[in-house]
Write an enzyme that holds these catalytic residues in place. Structure first.
Site, mmCIF file in Angstrom:
data_model
loop_
_atom_site.group_PDB
_atom_site.id
_atom_site.type_symbol
_atom_site.label_atom_id
_atom_site.label_comp_id
_atom_site.label_asym_id
_atom_site.label_seq_id
_atom_site.Cartn_x
_atom_site.Cartn_y
_atom_site.Cartn_z
ATOM 1 C CE1 TYR A 86 -3.889 2.832 0.794
ATOM 2 C CE2 TYR A 86 -2.469 3.216 2.242
ATOM 3 C CZ TYR A 86 -3.546 2.965 1.485
ATOM 4 O OH TYR A 86 -4.386 4.836 1.913
ATOM 5 N N GLY A 95 6.278 6.682 -7.949
ATOM 6 C CA GLY A 95 7.442 6.037 -8.434
ATOM 7 C C GLY A 95 7.357 4.835 -6.634
ATOM 8 C CE1 TYR A 131 1.643 -5.020 -7.441
ATOM 9 C CE2 TYR A 131 -1.500 -5.599 -7.554
ATOM 10 C CZ TYR A 131 -0.329 -5.313 -6.334
ATOM 11 O OH TYR A 131 -0.641 -5.135 -6.197
#
Length: 159
Positions: A86, A95, A131
């Site tokens: 998180y 980033g 992802y």
């Protein structure tokens, strides 16, 4: 902004719970959080069943990862399972999430682990895209199963 990492200590238990609740709210699952500071302290710090890594920028914890070791019989070695990742909304896009995953990958390699894995909710397209951009591969041939709550207790009584 410079980013550093630090492992959580017992005195961070309230902060860990706050991050868990923020994540659960984002995932529209806040009503499912039953964790307390006492439970987290017991399971993370006393029983050492999980670890928490904070991402820190300018002295502020901007994100966290809660992870633990699992084991692959096929690889014959442990892996790291990322339970929660998180980053606070006001720090997204800078980033930090990428840096946290890279740090976890470095920890996995340093510890001789064979993999780093996690689950992602199917509706969470921003995270899925993120992802995938990091090179993660969805496990399309696998379905997650769970036994919990009363079902778990009832099953345990049948032994």
């Amino acid at each position: 902004m410079e980013l550093t990492f630090r492992y959580a200590s017992r005195s961070d238990t309230a902060l860990i719970l706050r991050f868990i609740r923020e994540l659960a709210s984002y995932e529209k699952m806040l009503d499912e959080v039953v964790a307390t500071e006492e439970l987290l302290e017991e399971w993370i710090f006393d029983r050492k069943k999980a670890e928490v890594l904070f991402a820190v920028s300018d002295g502020t914890e901007v994100g966290f990862a809660l992870f633990f070791h699992n084991f692959s019989t096929f690889l014959g070695r442990a892996g790291i399972y990322l339970e929660d990742l998180y980053v606070k909304p006001e720090y997204r896009g800078a980033g930090f999430g990428r840096a946290i995953l890279k740090k976890l990958a470095a920890i996995a390699v340093e510890r001789g682990c064979g993999r780093l894995e996690w689950w992602c909710l199917n509706w969470n397209q921003p995270s899925i895209a993120f992802y995938l951009s990091m090179g993660a591969e969805p496990m399309r041939d696998w379905t997650v199963y769970r036994i919990a709550g009363d079902t778990l207790k009832n099953m345990a009584c049948d032994v």
